[in-house]
Design a protein around this motif. Sequence first.
Motif, PDB file in Angstrom:
ATOM      1  N   UNK A  37      49.927  32.453  35.086  1.00  0.00           N
ATOM      2  CA  UNK A  37      49.087  32.349  33.894  1.00  0.00           C
ATOM      3  C   UNK A  37      47.604  32.126  34.215  1.00  0.00           C
ATOM      4  N   UNK A  38      47.243  32.032  35.498  1.00  0.00           N
ATOM      5  CA  UNK A  38      45.848  31.839  35.888  1.00  0.00           C
ATOM      6  C   UNK A  38      44.990  33.009  35.422  1.00  0.00           C
ATOM      7  N   UNK A  39      43.855  32.677  34.802  1.00  0.00           N
ATOM      8  CA  UNK A  39      42.923  33.697  34.325  1.00  0.00           C
ATOM      9  C   UNK A  39      41.680  33.686  35.220  1.00  0.00           C
ATOM     10  N   UNK A  40      41.405  34.854  35.803  1.00  0.00           N
ATOM     11  CA  UNK A  40      40.319  34.978  36.773  1.00  0.00           C
ATOM     12  C   UNK A  40      39.293  35.985  36.268  1.00  0.00           C
ATOM     13  N   UNK A  41      38.015  35.616  36.345  1.00  0.00           N
ATOM     14  CA  UNK A  41      36.930  36.543  36.034  1.00  0.00           C
ATOM     15  C   UNK A  41      36.252  36.949  37.332  1.00  0.00           C
ATOM     16  N   UNK A  42      36.284  38.252  37.638  1.00  0.00           N
ATOM     17  CA  UNK A  42      35.502  38.796  38.748  1.00  0.00           C
ATOM     18  C   UNK A  42      34.164  39.203  38.154  1.00  0.00           C
ATOM     19  N   UNK A  43      33.179  38.324  38.287  1.00  0.00           N
ATOM     20  CA  UNK A  43      31.874  38.497  37.650  1.00  0.00           C
ATOM     21  C   UNK A  43      30.962  39.342  38.540  1.00  0.00           C
ATOM     22  N   UNK A  55      44.725  40.937  41.668  1.00  0.00           N
ATOM     23  CA  UNK A  55      45.801  41.360  40.768  1.00  0.00           C
ATOM     24  C   UNK A  55      47.064  41.713  41.541  1.00  0.00           C
ATOM     25  N   UNK A  56      46.907  42.400  42.671  1.00  0.00           N
ATOM     26  CA  UNK A  56      48.061  42.855  43.446  1.00  0.00           C
ATOM     27  C   UNK A  56      48.728  41.728  44.228  1.00  0.00           C
ATOM     28  N   UNK A  57      47.939  40.767  44.682  1.00  0.00           N
ATOM     29  CA  UNK A  57      48.478  39.760  45.586  1.00  0.00           C
ATOM     30  C   UNK A  57      48.800  38.426  44.923  1.00  0.00           C
ATOM     31  N   UNK A  58      48.218  38.163  43.746  1.00  0.00           N
ATOM     32  CA  UNK A  58      48.466  36.883  43.094  1.00  0.00           C
ATOM     33  C   UNK A  58      49.125  37.012  41.728  1.00  0.00           C
ATOM     34  N   UNK A  59      49.287  38.242  41.254  1.00  0.00           N
ATOM     35  CA  UNK A  59      50.043  38.512  40.031  1.00  0.00           C
ATOM     36  C   UNK A  59      49.611  37.618  38.875  1.00  0.00           C
ATOM     37  N   UNK A  60      48.300  37.523  38.672  1.00  0.00           N
ATOM     38  CA  UNK A  60      47.766  36.703  37.576  1.00  0.00           C
ATOM     39  C   UNK A  60      46.891  37.580  36.678  1.00  0.00           C
ATOM     40  N   UNK A  61      46.307  36.977  35.653  1.00  0.00           N
ATOM     41  CA  UNK A  61      45.466  37.719  34.713  1.00  0.00           C
ATOM     42  C   UNK A  61      44.055  37.883  35.307  1.00  0.00           C
ATOM     43  N   UNK A  62      43.642  39.114  35.509  1.00  0.00           N
ATOM     44  CA  UNK A  62      42.325  39.389  36.094  1.00  0.00           C
ATOM     45  C   UNK A  62      41.482  40.177  35.104  1.00  0.00           C
ATOM     46  N   UNK A  63      40.263  39.698  34.897  1.00  0.00           N
ATOM     47  CA  UNK A  63      39.286  40.396  34.065  1.00  0.00           C
ATOM     48  C   UNK A  63      38.104  40.745  34.967  1.00  0.00           C
ATOM     49  N   UNK A  64      37.667  41.995  34.933  1.00  0.00           N
ATOM     50  CA  UNK A  64      36.564  42.450  35.769  1.00  0.00           C
ATOM     51  C   UNK A  64      35.355  42.773  34.890  1.00  0.00           C
TER      52      UNK A  64
END
Length: 244
Positions: A37-43, A55-64
């Motif tokens: 459920x971790x939400x990550x922003x690649x700013x 996204x591929x290695x940690x299977x969490x929510x990624x926003x770019x």
Amino acid sequence: MELNYHDALAMYGIGGAHPGGLKMTKEILENEAFKRETRVLDAGCGTGQTASYIAKNYNCHVIALDLHPIMIKKAKERFKREKLSIHLVQGSVEKIPFPDQTFDKVIAESVTAFTNIPISLKEYFRVLKQKGVLITIDMTKEQNLSVDEQKRVQEVYGIQKVLSEEEWTQSFQSAQFSSTDTLFSSSVSAQMEKVSLNHEELPEYQPSTYIHPKADEILNQHQTLNHLLGEKLGYRIYRSMKNV
């Protein structure tokens, strides 16, 4: 057509352009906790290399997030090619288009120094949840720059002022981050030596069909500046916590 440093990076589609490249990113993330459920922003995601890896290695929510239209196009192509459901948004880190306390982690690789630093740091703080983590890789001066040297940096990168490690730490504090640790530091000269000895992987390239001749000139200026100011310019990896 008036090109800048980021236009040149975008035209060549350089992924992992930050010091240490994707290898360094992997090493940093190994020490971070991720849940589904971790939400990550690649700013300032660029071509989407880091967002894709997370996204591929940690299977969490990624926003770019990125502002440059060419980078957005190339990130979109990557996510489609790799069949990743990453939410891609065009926007500025100085005005992040998400509500307060949206993300558990914000990652900004060689982005913040090129912006209005106080505004960007406040935006990172705003969109982070309580106990959220900001990881930034940023240009940091090792020694004081002369007026002429600072002018050269501004001409090539558009950066008004290169901050020292102490100034960066103060900037994080001013943005209300409760603590900041320096995870890694290096001068540009030391980094270039690692690359020349093949201890560091080279950046990834996804060149556009058409590349303006000015792009080569800008990247050559970048290389010249690295050699000229290699002992005075460096970078740091900062890890800041939001805990208010």
